[in-house]
Motif scaffolding. Structure first.
Motif, PDB file in Angstrom:
ATOM      1  N   THR A 156       0.809  -1.232   0.035  1.00 44.07           N
ATOM      2  CA  THR A 156      -0.044  -0.112  -0.089  1.00 44.07           C
ATOM      3  C   THR A 156       0.767   1.342   0.082  1.00 44.07           C
ATOM      4  N   LYS A 157       0.319   2.235  -0.259  1.00 41.68           N
ATOM      5  CA  LYS A 157       0.944   3.578  -0.086  1.00 41.68           C
ATOM      6  C   LYS A 157       1.379   3.959   1.251  1.00 41.68           C
ATOM      7  N   GLY A 158       0.271   4.144   2.037  1.00 40.08           N
ATOM      8  CA  GLY A 158       0.557   4.408   3.529  1.00 40.08           C
ATOM      9  C   GLY A 158       0.603   3.437   4.568  1.00 40.08           C
ATOM     10  N   GLU A 159       1.216   3.400   5.430  1.00 42.35           N
ATOM     11  CA  GLU A 159       1.641   2.474   6.475  1.00 42.35           C
ATOM     12  C   GLU A 159       0.050   2.165   7.239  1.00 42.35           C
ATOM     13  N   TYR A 160      -0.931   2.917   7.184  1.00 44.75           N
ATOM     14  CA  TYR A 160      -2.234   2.544   7.668  1.00 44.75           C
ATOM     15  C   TYR A 160      -3.345   2.365   6.711  1.00 44.75           C
ATOM     16  N   ASP A 161      -2.910   2.278   5.637  1.00 42.64           N
ATOM     17  CA  ASP A 161      -3.950   2.021   4.461  1.00 42.64           C
ATOM     18  C   ASP A 161      -4.488   0.546   4.780  1.00 42.64           C
ATOM     19  N   ASP A 162      -5.559   0.311   4.163  1.00 41.23           N
ATOM     20  CA  ASP A 162      -6.224  -1.176   4.088  1.00 41.23           C
ATOM     21  C   ASP A 162      -5.689  -1.981   3.320  1.00 41.23           C
ATOM     22  N   GLY A 163      -5.862  -3.084   3.699  1.00 37.56           N
ATOM     23  CA  GLY A 163      -5.269  -4.207   2.789  1.00 37.56           C
ATOM     24  C   GLY A 163      -6.269  -4.660   1.789  1.00 37.56           C
ATOM     25  N   PRO A 164      -6.320  -5.811   1.288  1.00 39.15           N
ATOM     26  CA  PRO A 164      -7.273  -6.217   0.120  1.00 39.15           C
ATOM     27  C   PRO A 164      -8.909  -6.364   0.729  1.00 39.15           C
ATOM     28  N   SER A 165      -9.567  -6.034  -0.304  1.00 39.53           N
ATOM     29  CA  SER A 165     -10.777  -6.192  -0.038  1.00 39.53           C
ATOM     30  C   SER A 165     -11.271  -7.491   0.359  1.00 39.53           C
ATOM     31  N   SER A 168       3.975  -1.350   3.374  1.00 39.15           N
ATOM     32  CA  SER A 168       3.569  -0.107   2.767  1.00 39.15           C
ATOM     33  C   SER A 168       4.907   0.490   2.001  1.00 39.15           C
ATOM     34  N   TYR A 169       5.040   1.258   1.163  1.00 41.77           N
ATOM     35  CA  TYR A 169       6.004   2.330   0.638  1.00 41.77           C
ATOM     36  C   TYR A 169       6.468   2.941   1.844  1.00 41.77           C
ATOM     37  N   GLN A 170       5.474   3.575   2.490  1.00 38.20           N
ATOM     38  CA  GLN A 170       5.710   4.746   3.347  1.00 38.20           C
ATOM     39  C   GLN A 170       6.826   4.149   4.535  1.00 38.20           C
ATOM     40  N   LYS A 171       6.585   2.851   4.974  1.00 39.36           N
ATOM     41  CA  LYS A 171       7.808   2.253   5.898  1.00 39.36           C
ATOM     42  C   LYS A 171       8.536   1.379   5.356  1.00 39.36           C
ATOM     43  N   GLU A 172       7.916   0.220   5.100  1.00 37.57           N
ATOM     44  CA  GLU A 172       8.845  -0.977   4.705  1.00 37.57           C
ATOM     45  C   GLU A 172       9.764  -0.765   3.561  1.00 37.57           C
ATOM     46  N   ILE A 173       9.159  -0.317   2.396  1.00 37.16           N
ATOM     47  CA  ILE A 173       9.738  -0.127   0.981  1.00 37.16           C
ATOM     48  C   ILE A 173      11.056   0.875   1.357  1.00 37.16           C
ATOM     49  N   ARG A 174      10.539   1.909   2.383  1.00 37.60           N
ATOM     50  CA  ARG A 174      11.810   3.015   2.453  1.00 37.60           C
ATOM     51  C   ARG A 174      12.880   2.353   3.271  1.00 37.60           C
ATOM     52  N   ASN A 175      12.434   1.639   4.192  1.00 36.82           N
ATOM     53  CA  ASN A 175      13.395   0.909   4.979  1.00 36.82           C
ATOM     54  C   ASN A 175      14.295  -0.117   4.134  1.00 36.82           C
ATOM     55  N   TRP A 176      13.497  -1.003   3.438  1.00 42.70           N
ATOM     56  CA  TRP A 176      14.136  -1.720   2.390  1.00 42.70           C
ATOM     57  C   TRP A 176      15.285  -1.031   1.623  1.00 42.70           C
ATOM     58  N   ILE A 177      14.719  -0.030   1.281  1.00 46.27           N
ATOM     59  CA  ILE A 177      15.669   0.959   0.223  1.00 46.27           C
ATOM     60  C   ILE A 177      17.065   1.318   0.991  1.00 46.27           C
ATOM     61  N   GLU A 178      16.799   1.763   2.252  1.00 46.56           N
ATOM     62  CA  GLU A 178      17.773   2.064   3.005  1.00 46.56           C
ATOM     63  C   GLU A 178      18.858   1.044   3.479  1.00 46.56           C
ATOM     64  N   SER A 179      18.271  -0.334   3.625  1.00 46.50           N
ATOM     65  CA  SER A 179      19.267  -1.423   3.925  1.00 46.50           C
ATOM     66  C   SER A 179      19.957  -1.720   2.617  1.00 46.50           C
ATOM     67  N   CYS A 180      19.286  -1.571   1.448  1.00 49.95           N
ATOM     68  CA  CYS A 180      19.901  -1.951   0.083  1.00 49.95           C
ATOM     69  C   CYS A 180      21.085  -1.210  -0.187  1.00 49.95           C
ATOM     70  N   LYS A 181      21.227   0.240   0.257  1.00 48.46           N
ATOM     71  CA  LYS A 181      22.426   0.985   0.067  1.00 48.46           C
ATOM     72  C   LYS A 181      23.600   0.512   0.567  1.00 48.46           C
ATOM     73  N   LYS A 182      23.446  -0.319   1.347  1.00 47.14           N
ATOM     74  CA  LYS A 182      24.706  -1.112   2.247  1.00 47.14           C
ATOM     75  C   LYS A 182      25.213  -2.129   1.240  1.00 47.14           C
ATOM     76  N   ILE A 183      24.225  -2.739   0.394  1.00 50.96           N
ATOM     77  CA  ILE A 183      24.767  -3.810  -0.662  1.00 50.96           C
ATOM     78  C   ILE A 183      25.272  -3.157  -1.699  1.00 50.96           C
ATOM     79  N   TRP A 184      26.629  -3.527  -2.241  1.00 50.36           N
ATOM     80  CA  TRP A 184      27.120  -2.984  -3.502  1.00 50.36           C
ATOM     81  C   TRP A 184      26.890  -3.989  -4.698  1.00 50.36           C
ATOM     82  N   SER A 218      10.186  12.426  -0.603  1.00 48.14           N
ATOM     83  CA  SER A 218       9.497  13.750  -0.860  1.00 48.14           C
ATOM     84  C   SER A 218       8.011  13.521  -0.794  1.00 48.14           C
ATOM     85  N   MET A 219       7.529  12.179  -1.013  1.00 46.52           N
ATOM     86  CA  MET A 219       6.009  12.003  -1.105  1.00 46.52           C
ATOM     87  C   MET A 219       5.360  11.813   0.201  1.00 46.52           C
ATOM     88  N   TYR A 220       6.423  11.670   1.315  1.00 48.72           N
ATOM     89  CA  TYR A 220       5.646  11.407   2.668  1.00 48.72           C
ATOM     90  C   TYR A 220       6.128  12.573   3.754  1.00 48.72           C
TER      91      TYR A 220
END
Length: 269
Positions: free
Chosen positions: A147-156, A176-192, A210-212
């Motif tokens: 989802t986009k936001g951390e507190y957005d609903d899941g599947p209907s 969510s992109y707001q939390k986990e995807i951003r955290n994932w990107i941060e952790s991936c920066k350590k991988i060369w 910039s979105m959040y």
């Protein structure tokens, strides 16, 4: 007049061959300018393409960015053998591979960054496609709903009911992109992998920030330099009353202040 018939078969085959080569080649090709284009034109398809290209990068190293995501999810599905292409069976992104038990797996990734509504039986239809067309057992299928936001609903309930989510248990995750995807990107920066991938991770991470947190960078710049642009770097020489009067004058001319802030931020960057 006799109408000429044209055989488009060779052209169709050529296009198909190019598509197969593009989505399955062992090279890292990501261009954020091409994928994101104008900010106002960014849609779920663009984010799915970027996610695909990041996950698909470093194939010769065993897809390290995919492995990092699996670690975040806590799944036994790190040995990916095929990632993408996007929209296979209308699935935003499909990952296939072999787990540590030497059993094949498939991961359905549904991208809801633009908060689009689920279609009729959407996730269920994806599961059926993998079972009917690829021969997967349900126990081999994972579902990742982003989802986009951390507190957005899941599947209907119609798309993928709570009961079905419970049946999948740990093989279903909503992030969510707001939390986990951003955290994932941060952790991936350590991988060369290479400089291109690292650059894309930094740029895409900044784009998501910039979105959040659209004013975070500007606020940091202003806080750091307020003395410079408000008091010409001489606030220490001013009395409290002089500082108060100066700030009051600025406050009364709010539009001028906003313009000054924007100009200063632009010139500083």
């Amino acid at each position: 007049m006799r109408r000429m018939k044209y055989d488009f078969g060779p052209i169709t085959k050529l296009i198909d061959n190019h598509q197969n080569w593009y989505w399955n080649s062992d090279f890292d090709d990501i261009n954020l300018i091409e994928d994101l284009r104008l900010k106002t034109n960014v849609n779920e398809t663009a984010h799915s393409r970027i996610l695909f290209k990041l996950l698909n990068s470093g194939r010769r190293y065993g897809y390290p960015l995919w492995q990092e995501l699996v670690k975040l999810l806590g799944w036994n599905a790190n040995e990916a053998t095929a990632i993408g292409p996007p929209e296979k069976y209308n699935i935003d992104l499909l990952i296939e591979g072999i787990d540590s038990s030497k059993k094949k797996f498939a991961v359905i990734i549904e991208n809801k960054i633009n908060r689009a509504k689920d279609q009729d039986r959407q996730i269920e239809r994806y599961i059926e496609s993998l079972k009917n067309n690829e021969g997967f057992n349900e126990s081999q299928i994972y579902v990742l709903y982003i989802t986009k936001g951390e507190y957005d609903d899941g599947p209907s309930e119609n798309s993928f009911s709570k009961d079905r989510q419970n049946e999948f248990a740990s093989r279903y995750r909503k992030i969510s992109y707001q939390k986990e995807i951003r955290n994932w990107i941060e952790s991936c920066k350590k991988i060369w992998i290479n400089d291109l991938i690292r650059s894309v991770l930094i740029q895409y991470g900044t784009f998501l920030t910039s979105m959040y947190e659209p004013n975070k960078e500007k606020e940091m710049m202003i806080d750091k330099n307020i003395d410079k642009w408000c008091f010409n770097s001489k606030s220490s020489e001013k009395s409290l009353s002089e500082i108060y009067d100066a700030l009051k004058s600025r406050k009364e001319s709010m539009q001028e202040l906003v313009n000054d802030m924007d100009i200063f931020y632009r010139d500083s960057v």
